[in-house]
Design a protein around this motif. Sequence first.
Motif, PDB file in Angstrom:
ATOM      1  N   GLN A 141      -5.060   6.090   0.002  1.00  0.00           N
ATOM      2  CA  GLN A 141      -4.966   4.657   0.318  1.00  0.00           C
ATOM      3  C   GLN A 141      -4.282   4.456   1.663  1.00  0.00           C
ATOM      4  OE1 GLN A 141      -1.979   2.111  -1.472  1.00  0.00           O
ATOM      5  NE2 GLN A 141      -3.554   0.672  -2.116  1.00  0.00           N
ATOM      6  N   GLY A 142      -5.012   3.831   2.576  1.00  0.00           N
ATOM      7  CA  GLY A 142      -4.433   3.500   3.866  1.00  0.00           C
ATOM      8  C   GLY A 142      -3.662   2.193   3.821  1.00  0.00           C
ATOM      9  N   HIS A 143      -2.883   1.974   4.864  1.00  0.00           N
ATOM     10  CA  HIS A 143      -2.045   0.770   4.968  1.00  0.00           C
ATOM     11  C   HIS A 143      -2.889  -0.501   5.037  1.00  0.00           C
ATOM     12  CE1 HIS A 143       1.819  -1.083   5.693  1.00  0.00           C
ATOM     13  NE2 HIS A 143       1.391  -1.679   6.788  1.00  0.00           N
ATOM     14  N   GLU A 144      -4.184  -0.361   5.309  1.00  0.00           N
ATOM     15  CA  GLU A 144      -5.085  -1.499   5.441  1.00  0.00           C
ATOM     16  C   GLU A 144      -5.470  -2.115   4.095  1.00  0.00           C
ATOM     17  OE1 GLU A 144      -6.331   1.766   8.415  1.00  0.00           O
ATOM     18  OE2 GLU A 144      -5.637   1.618   6.342  1.00  0.00           O
ATOM     19  N   ALA A 145      -5.153  -1.438   3.015  1.00  0.00           N
ATOM     20  CA  ALA A 145      -5.611  -1.854   1.686  1.00  0.00           C
ATOM     21  C   ALA A 145      -4.986  -3.170   1.241  1.00  0.00           C
ATOM     22  CB  ALA A 145      -5.300  -0.769   0.654  1.00  0.00           C
ATOM     23  N   GLY A 146      -5.686  -3.851   0.353  1.00  0.00           N
ATOM     24  CA  GLY A 146      -5.157  -5.076  -0.238  1.00  0.00           C
ATOM     25  C   GLY A 146      -4.354  -4.782  -1.483  1.00  0.00           C
ATOM     26  N   GLY A 147      -3.640  -5.798  -1.953  1.00  0.00           N
ATOM     27  CA  GLY A 147      -2.804  -5.604  -3.140  1.00  0.00           C
ATOM     28  C   GLY A 147      -1.584  -4.774  -2.826  1.00  0.00           C
ATOM     29  N   HIS A 148      -1.053  -4.068  -3.827  1.00  0.00           N
ATOM     30  CA  HIS A 148       0.157  -3.278  -3.643  1.00  0.00           C
ATOM     31  C   HIS A 148      -0.175  -1.983  -2.907  1.00  0.00           C
ATOM     32  CE1 HIS A 148       1.341  -6.089  -6.816  1.00  0.00           C
ATOM     33  NE2 HIS A 148       2.541  -5.971  -6.286  1.00  0.00           N
ATOM     34  N   VAL A 149       0.527  -1.758  -1.810  1.00  0.00           N
ATOM     35  CA  VAL A 149       0.241  -0.637  -0.916  1.00  0.00           C
ATOM     36  C   VAL A 149       1.483   0.241  -0.827  1.00  0.00           C
ATOM     37  CG1 VAL A 149      -0.547   0.037   1.380  1.00  0.00           C
ATOM     38  CG2 VAL A 149      -1.307  -2.139   0.390  1.00  0.00           C
ATOM     39  N   ILE A 150       1.333   1.486  -1.271  1.00  0.00           N
ATOM     40  CA  ILE A 150       2.501   2.362  -1.369  1.00  0.00           C
ATOM     41  C   ILE A 150       2.784   3.116  -0.072  1.00  0.00           C
ATOM     42  CG2 ILE A 150       1.328   4.457  -2.177  1.00  0.00           C
ATOM     43  CD1 ILE A 150       3.609   4.683  -4.292  1.00  0.00           C
ATOM     44  N   GLU A 155      -7.645  -5.535   4.746  1.00  0.00           N
ATOM     45  CA  GLU A 155      -7.908  -5.957   6.125  1.00  0.00           C
ATOM     46  C   GLU A 155      -9.398  -6.160   6.416  1.00  0.00           C
ATOM     47  OE1 GLU A 155      -6.044  -3.295   8.879  1.00  0.00           O
ATOM     48  OE2 GLU A 155      -4.103  -4.293   8.695  1.00  0.00           O
ATOM     49  N   GLY A 156     -10.264  -5.595   5.588  1.00  0.00           N
ATOM     50  CA  GLY A 156     -11.699  -5.768   5.809  1.00  0.00           C
ATOM     51  C   GLY A 156     -12.244  -7.081   5.301  1.00  0.00           C
ATOM     52  N   VAL A 157     -11.394  -7.956   4.823  1.00  0.00           N
ATOM     53  CA  VAL A 157     -11.839  -9.207   4.191  1.00  0.00           C
ATOM     54  C   VAL A 157     -12.696 -10.059   5.125  1.00  0.00           C
ATOM     55  CG1 VAL A 157      -9.758 -10.522   4.804  1.00  0.00           C
ATOM     56  CG2 VAL A 157     -11.069 -11.149   2.763  1.00  0.00           C
ATOM     57  N   GLY A 158     -12.444  -9.991   6.416  1.00  0.00           N
ATOM     58  CA  GLY A 158     -13.204 -10.790   7.361  1.00  0.00           C
ATOM     59  C   GLY A 158     -14.670 -10.411   7.455  1.00  0.00           C
ATOM     60  N   LEU A 159     -15.041  -9.267   6.890  1.00  0.00           N
ATOM     61  CA  LEU A 159     -16.434  -8.810   6.887  1.00  0.00           C
ATOM     62  C   LEU A 159     -17.177  -9.228   5.628  1.00  0.00           C
ATOM     63  CD1 LEU A 159     -15.802  -5.190   8.239  1.00  0.00           C
ATOM     64  CD2 LEU A 159     -16.752  -7.127   9.512  1.00  0.00           C
ATOM     65  N   ILE A 160     -16.486  -9.855   4.697  1.00  0.00           N
ATOM     66  CA  ILE A 160     -17.120 -10.288   3.448  1.00  0.00           C
ATOM     67  C   ILE A 160     -17.610 -11.721   3.620  1.00  0.00           C
ATOM     68  CG2 ILE A 160     -16.770 -10.736   0.989  1.00  0.00           C
ATOM     69  CD1 ILE A 160     -14.614  -8.564   1.016  1.00  0.00           C
ATOM     70  N   GLU A 161     -18.911 -11.900   3.534  1.00  0.00           N
ATOM     71  CA  GLU A 161     -19.502 -13.207   3.817  1.00  0.00           C
ATOM     72  C   GLU A 161     -20.167 -13.846   2.612  1.00  0.00           C
ATOM     73  OE1 GLU A 161     -22.160 -12.433   7.040  1.00  0.00           O
ATOM     74  OE2 GLU A 161     -20.548 -12.274   8.528  1.00  0.00           O
TER      75      GLU A 161
END
Length: 333
Positions: A137-146, A299-305
């Motif tokens: 899991q990269g830091h870009e992930a949504g929700g809880h990020v370890i 962080e990829g949320v902007g690509l969801i249309e």
Amino acid sequence: MGWRGILGFDYGILQAPLGPDISGPELVAAVANAGAIGILRAPDWESPDYLRELIRKTKSLTNKPFGVGIVLAFPHKENLKCVLQEKVAILQLYWGQVTKDVVFEAHQAGVKVVPQIGSIEEAKLALDAGVDAIIVQGHEAGGHVIGQEALVALVPRVVDLVGSRGIPVIAAGGIVDERGYVAALALGAQGVCLGTRFLATDESYAHPEYKKRVVEMSETEYTNVYGRARWPGAPHRVLKTPFFVEWRNLPDHENEANQPVIGHSTIHGMEKEIRRFAGTIPNRTTTGDIENMVMYAGEGVGLIEDILPAAQVVKRLVEGAQALIQQRFTSSV
């Protein structure tokens, strides 16, 4: 049968166990029926009988294998026993150390263990425990990020660590389309794990307003504003909603414990109050000030249309990645 399959599945695509109950039987079965890896989210409290009902309902909707995700930071021993008794295909674990004993018990039951990690140190411990695959899991992930590292830096290090052991590395964090899929493969991963993209599907149990915000919004922030009392030391990535922007600098001594109730929800069969700054995302049952509740997103949320059927998400990823590789990266000779 498929393309880039891992762990006995047709495709190397894993739907993240969206909490607390967003990835329910309908979503998981739809993903499984499409040939990808669907993961239920177990309750964050001991509730083995209810979890067994979830698993069996999912089995009634698909004859394909699927998994269950457990957060190790919360009580889970009885839930874990249930998962092994029901012999699901995958036990996904997060936010805690995976032990050799757990892996041994799972393997005895015919269950594969797939932890999610956020650092090279966690990856080493998981590898030593004998796991079957590792989600990075990269830091870009949504929700809880370890973790604190970007996916592009962490995945290759874990791939190098795994070496020739035959353990798939699965990339997670900000991936929503075929471009992210192909990029992950280029980093050495054999699969991808998507959360936010599967949240914005017909079958997810997220509240319609939450899904709408995921489609409409494009900015996120890494924060610790929400859920401090219930889950301290657990930072998370959220949508930059107007409510969040107003309260993003909440003093460290404040938390949800003494805040007003802004809504109610039924979560895994239990009635719950939702207080301001709680870390509970709105599901389909939630009532109250939805716009003032936490909304996790990567962080990829902007690509969801758009909001799609889950099977269509899988289809787009597979066919899109195949086409992209053929068109952009395959020699014409």
